[in-house]
Scaffold this motif. Structure first.
Motif, PDB file in Angstrom:
ATOM      1  N   ARG A 135       0.952  -2.024   4.864  1.00  0.00           N
ATOM      2  CA  ARG A 135      -0.048  -2.682   4.019  1.00  0.00           C
ATOM      3  C   ARG A 135      -1.470  -2.206   4.315  1.00  0.00           C
ATOM      4  O   ARG A 135      -2.412  -2.636   3.634  1.00  0.00           O
ATOM      5  N   SER A 136      -1.611  -1.368   5.316  1.00  0.00           N
ATOM      6  CA  SER A 136      -2.943  -0.926   5.727  1.00  0.00           C
ATOM      7  C   SER A 136      -3.340   0.344   4.971  1.00  0.00           C
ATOM      8  O   SER A 136      -2.687   1.386   5.108  1.00  0.00           O
ATOM      9  N   GLN A 137      -4.408   0.249   4.173  1.00  0.00           N
ATOM     10  CA  GLN A 137      -4.857   1.401   3.402  1.00  0.00           C
ATOM     11  C   GLN A 137      -5.754   2.282   4.266  1.00  0.00           C
ATOM     12  O   GLN A 137      -6.690   1.807   4.913  1.00  0.00           O
ATOM     13  N   VAL A 138      -5.476   3.586   4.249  1.00  0.00           N
ATOM     14  CA  VAL A 138      -6.212   4.539   5.071  1.00  0.00           C
ATOM     15  C   VAL A 138      -7.077   5.467   4.224  1.00  0.00           C
ATOM     16  O   VAL A 138      -8.202   5.794   4.600  1.00  0.00           O
ATOM     17  N   LEU A 139      -6.568   5.910   3.083  1.00  0.00           N
ATOM     18  CA  LEU A 139      -7.331   6.770   2.183  1.00  0.00           C
ATOM     19  C   LEU A 139      -7.698   5.995   0.928  1.00  0.00           C
ATOM     20  O   LEU A 139      -6.854   5.303   0.336  1.00  0.00           O
ATOM     21  N   PHE A 140      -8.955   6.146   0.511  1.00  0.00           N
ATOM     22  CA  PHE A 140      -9.492   5.406  -0.632  1.00  0.00           C
ATOM     23  C   PHE A 140     -10.087   6.394  -1.633  1.00  0.00           C
ATOM     24  O   PHE A 140     -11.234   6.809  -1.516  1.00  0.00           O
ATOM     25  N   GLY A 141      -9.282   6.820  -2.589  1.00  0.00           N
ATOM     26  CA  GLY A 141      -9.780   7.761  -3.591  1.00  0.00           C
ATOM     27  C   GLY A 141     -10.153   9.112  -2.995  1.00  0.00           C
ATOM     28  O   GLY A 141     -11.110   9.751  -3.435  1.00  0.00           O
ATOM     29  N   MET A 142      -9.386   9.560  -2.030  1.00  0.00           N
ATOM     30  CA  MET A 142      -9.673  10.822  -1.336  1.00  0.00           C
ATOM     31  C   MET A 142      -9.499  12.003  -2.283  1.00  0.00           C
ATOM     32  O   MET A 142      -8.477  12.124  -2.958  1.00  0.00           O
TER      33      MET A 142
ATOM     34  N   ASP B  42      -4.822   7.416  -2.873  1.00  0.00           N
ATOM     35  CA  ASP B  42      -4.817   6.266  -1.986  1.00  0.00           C
ATOM     36  C   ASP B  42      -3.546   6.347  -1.152  1.00  0.00           C
ATOM     37  O   ASP B  42      -2.454   6.518  -1.701  1.00  0.00           O
ATOM     38  N   THR B  43      -3.688   6.236   0.157  1.00  0.00           N
ATOM     39  CA  THR B  43      -2.530   6.322   1.043  1.00  0.00           C
ATOM     40  C   THR B  43      -2.547   5.145   2.010  1.00  0.00           C
ATOM     41  O   THR B  43      -3.600   4.760   2.519  1.00  0.00           O
TER      42      THR B  43
END
Length: 236
Positions: free
Chosen positions: A16-23, A11-12
């Motif tokens: 506060r904005s998440q860009v990667l979700f379980g990549m 997760d990256t």
């Protein structure tokens, strides 16, 4: 075969904005792997996470069986990951030769390492421009220089972000020919680009991402046989 690189459920965030979700993705030694998807879906962020430029908040990134998540980018480079960044980012006030030798190292311990002479043999156009400053080169010449500079570190893994973006068709062909030669020599490569025809000829496997997640993965034959995937996630 053991993975050379394993990106496991990272997760990256930017602030506060998440860009990667379980990549997640993996690359084996000698493989060419692509990361594909529309603009803004997390391809460059994945590369920045691998390189330690935008550190992942969670998950694991293992390179040659060692955890590298959390390492600063210079240490990621030292363990043998070479990056050709989006926008090339060559040194504008150094000559072609100076750009190539500035970061030279034999990080993979090769008995036949990449040298200045080998790089300009791969890219004869750079030999003609050896004394020119980086700022005096065309976009295509700068991209050749960026690839050559990464090769001069003799990386275990070469990463190219937007390998041929904005280049003239003949220059694109030169870059693809170069990457095919590197593949035949056993170089492991992770490449981001939009040219699906060239990528399916070059790569062993593909990862397609949408909104920071892998939504499809498979071989070139699998991708060619899935026009629905190409249309839905790649806009073709």
């Amino acid at each position: 075969m053991t993975d050379l690189l394993t990106v496991d459920a990272i997760d990256t965030f930017y602030g506060r904005s998440q860009v990667l979700f379980g990549m997640s993705l993996n690359i084996k030694a000698g493989e060419v792997v692509t990361l594909m998807g529309r603009n803004g879906m997390g391809k460059t962020t994945t590369i920045r996470s691998i390189m330690g430029l935008t550190p992942a908040a969670r998950g694991h990134i293992r390179f040659r069986d060692a955890e590298i998540r959390g390492l600063p980018s210079y240490r990621v480079a030292k363990v043998g990951v070479g990056l050709v960044p989006e926008g090339r980012q060559i040194f504008p006030n150094l000559s072609v030769k100076e750009n190539l030798i500035a970061t030279a190292a034999n990080r993979n311990g090769s008995a036949q390492p990449w040298t200045y002479e080998r790089v300009i043999a791969l890219f004869p156009r750079l030999a003609e421009r050896a004394g020119n400053m980086g700022s005096q080169l065309s976009g295509g010449e700068q991209q050749m220089l960026a690839v050559g500079r990464a090769l001069m570190t003799n990386p275990h893994l070469l990463i190219l972000d937007e390998a041929t973006e904005g280049l003239a068709p003949l220059i694109r062909l030169e870059i693809w020919h170069c990457l095919e030669q590197l593949k035949q020599a056993g170089q492991s490569i992770l490449v981001v680009d939009k040219n699906i025809g060239a990528l399916t000829k070059l790569a062993n496997r593909h990862f397609v991402i949408e909104k920071g997640r892998v939504v499809w993965q498979g071989s070139s034959a699998d991708l060619q046989a899935a026009p629905d995937i190409q249309h839905r996630y790649l806009g073709i």
